[in-house]
Design a protein around this motif. Structure first.
Motif, mmCIF file in Angstrom:
data_model
loop_
_atom_site.group_PDB
_atom_site.id
_atom_site.type_symbol
_atom_site.label_atom_id
_atom_site.label_comp_id
_atom_site.label_asym_id
_atom_site.label_seq_id
_atom_site.Cartn_x
_atom_site.Cartn_y
_atom_site.Cartn_z
ATOM 1 N N LEU A 1 35.315 -30.507 1.257
ATOM 2 C CA LEU A 1 34.648 -29.214 1.363
ATOM 3 C C LEU A 1 35.602 -28.171 0.809
ATOM 4 N N PHE A 2 35.322 -27.692 -0.382
ATOM 5 C CA PHE A 2 36.154 -26.642 -0.963
ATOM 6 C C PHE A 2 35.521 -25.316 -0.591
ATOM 7 N N GLN A 3 36.120 -24.649 0.380
ATOM 8 C CA GLN A 3 35.535 -23.439 0.951
ATOM 9 C C GLN A 3 36.654 -22.473 1.344
ATOM 10 N N ARG A 4 36.450 -21.192 1.077
ATOM 11 C CA ARG A 4 37.420 -20.172 1.470
ATOM 12 C C ARG A 4 37.448 -20.080 3.000
ATOM 13 N N VAL A 5 38.656 -19.956 3.574
ATOM 14 C CA VAL A 5 38.830 -19.787 5.013
ATOM 15 C C VAL A 5 39.843 -18.688 5.286
ATOM 16 N N GLN A 6 39.773 -18.156 6.497
ATOM 17 C CA GLN A 6 40.794 -17.226 6.968
ATOM 18 C C GLN A 6 41.620 -17.949 8.028
ATOM 19 N N VAL A 7 42.927 -17.730 7.983
ATOM 20 C CA VAL A 7 43.830 -18.359 8.933
ATOM 21 C C VAL A 7 44.621 -17.272 9.638
ATOM 22 N N ASP A 8 44.507 -17.235 10.953
ATOM 23 C CA ASP A 8 45.273 -16.309 11.782
ATOM 24 C C ASP A 8 46.423 -17.099 12.385
ATOM 25 N N ASP A 9 47.649 -16.754 11.978
ATOM 26 C CA ASP A 9 48.819 -17.484 12.474
ATOM 27 C C ASP A 9 49.501 -16.769 13.644
ATOM 28 N N GLY A 10 48.845 -15.755 14.190
ATOM 29 C CA GLY A 10 49.402 -15.008 15.306
ATOM 30 C C GLY A 10 50.131 -13.756 14.860
ATOM 31 N N THR A 11 50.509 -13.713 13.595
ATOM 32 C CA THR A 11 51.189 -12.559 13.021
ATOM 33 C C THR A 11 50.381 -11.958 11.884
ATOM 34 N N ASN A 12 49.848 -12.828 11.041
ATOM 35 C CA ASN A 12 49.085 -12.402 9.864
ATOM 36 C C ASN A 12 47.757 -13.143 9.797
ATOM 37 N N VAL A 13 46.800 -12.531 9.122
ATOM 38 C CA VAL A 13 45.546 -13.207 8.784
ATOM 39 C C VAL A 13 45.549 -13.372 7.271
ATOM 40 N N LEU A 14 45.527 -14.633 6.842
ATOM 41 C CA LEU A 14 45.622 -14.965 5.424
ATOM 42 C C LEU A 14 44.355 -15.663 4.962
ATOM 43 N N GLU A 15 44.091 -15.581 3.673
ATOM 44 C CA GLU A 15 42.992 -16.340 3.095
ATOM 45 C C GLU A 15 43.563 -17.506 2.311
ATOM 46 N N THR A 16 42.882 -18.643 2.440
ATOM 47 C CA THR A 16 43.228 -19.830 1.669
ATOM 48 C C THR A 16 41.960 -20.659 1.523
ATOM 49 N N PHE A 17 42.102 -21.928 1.163
ATOM 50 C CA PHE A 17 40.935 -22.773 0.950
ATOM 51 C C PHE A 17 41.014 -24.041 1.784
ATOM 52 N N CYS A 18 39.888 -24.440 2.315
ATOM 53 C CA CYS A 18 39.709 -25.732 2.969
ATOM 54 C C CYS A 18 39.503 -26.758 1.857
ATOM 55 N N LEU A 19 40.137 -27.920 2.003
ATOM 56 C CA LEU A 19 39.930 -29.013 1.053
ATOM 57 C C LEU A 19 39.061 -30.107 1.641
ATOM 58 N N ILE B 1 37.382 -31.541 5.819
ATOM 59 C CA ILE B 1 37.187 -31.190 7.221
ATOM 60 C C ILE B 1 36.580 -32.368 7.965
ATOM 61 N N SER B 2 36.890 -32.456 9.254
ATOM 62 C CA SER B 2 36.290 -33.459 10.130
ATOM 63 C C SER B 2 36.193 -32.846 11.520
ATOM 64 N N MET B 3 35.648 -33.613 12.455
ATOM 65 C CA MET B 3 35.589 -33.151 13.842
ATOM 66 C C MET B 3 36.998 -33.045 14.438
ATOM 67 N N ARG B 4 37.943 -33.725 13.837
ATOM 68 C CA ARG B 4 39.303 -33.761 14.374
ATOM 69 C C ARG B 4 40.271 -32.795 13.704
ATOM 70 N N GLY B 5 39.908 -32.245 12.540
ATOM 71 C CA GLY B 5 40.855 -31.355 11.886
ATOM 72 C C GLY B 5 40.404 -30.882 10.521
ATOM 73 N N ILE B 6 41.346 -30.231 9.843
ATOM 74 C CA ILE B 6 41.029 -29.592 8.569
ATOM 75 C C ILE B 6 42.274 -29.635 7.679
ATOM 76 N N LEU B 7 42.060 -29.819 6.383
ATOM 77 C CA LEU B 7 43.138 -29.816 5.401
ATOM 78 C C LEU B 7 42.990 -28.557 4.566
ATOM 79 N N LEU B 8 44.077 -27.788 4.475
ATOM 80 C CA LEU B 8 44.055 -26.496 3.798
ATOM 81 C C LEU B 8 45.034 -26.469 2.637
ATOM 82 N N VAL B 9 44.749 -25.619 1.662
ATOM 83 C CA VAL B 9 45.732 -25.296 0.632
ATOM 84 C C VAL B 9 46.795 -24.432 1.304
ATOM 85 N N LEU B 10 48.057 -24.770 1.099
ATOM 86 C CA LEU B 10 49.157 -24.010 1.693
ATOM 87 C C LEU B 10 49.248 -22.633 1.037
#
Length: 119
Positions: free
Chosen positions: A11-29, A31-40
């Motif tokens: 699933l190539f989809q834009r996502v937002q990641v909140d790391d507790g300090t910043n909210v960044l945009e990246t891409f999901c590569l 996904i499953s019920m157990r987790g997600i793989l993102l572009v660093l």
């Protein structure tokens, strides 16, 4: 070859990641019920087991939010294990997986495992 318990779908989809300090945009590569793989994302100093809140909005406008822990960092990808998600997010993810998996009944088993592991 690595054997995963949960079926992953590409699933190539834009996502937002909140790391507790910043909210960044990246891409999901994928996904499953157990987790997600993102572009660093560039210039982040994430560490193993760091808590990340990942938000994915589908083309239909549905929102999936996963509370995750970072489990691996490679050259250009980040693997995150899903620690929890609300019922609405589970339903959105279920829809994504059902449309992508060859055997939709597999979703019921994975969803049951996810729910029982969060008890």
């Amino acid at each position: 070859m690595e054997q995963r318990q949960a079926k992953r779908v590409h699933l190539f989809q834009r996502v937002q990641v909140d790391d507790g300090t910043n909210v960044l945009e990246t891409f999901c590569l994928d996904i499953s019920m157990r987790g997600i793989l993102l572009v660093l994302p560039e210039r982040v100093n994430w560490h193993l087991e760091q808590a990340l809140k990942i938000t994915l909005t589908t083309e239909a406008g549905e929102v999936l939010m996963m509370n995750c822990s970072l489990v691996h960092v490679d050259d250009d990808v980040v693997g995150c294990a899903c620690d929890s998600m609300d019922l609405e997010s589970q339903q959105v993810l279920r829809g994504i997986l059902e449309t992508s998996l060859e055997v939709p009944s597999q979703i019921n088993r994975e969803l049951s495992e996810l729910i029982s592991s969060s008890d």
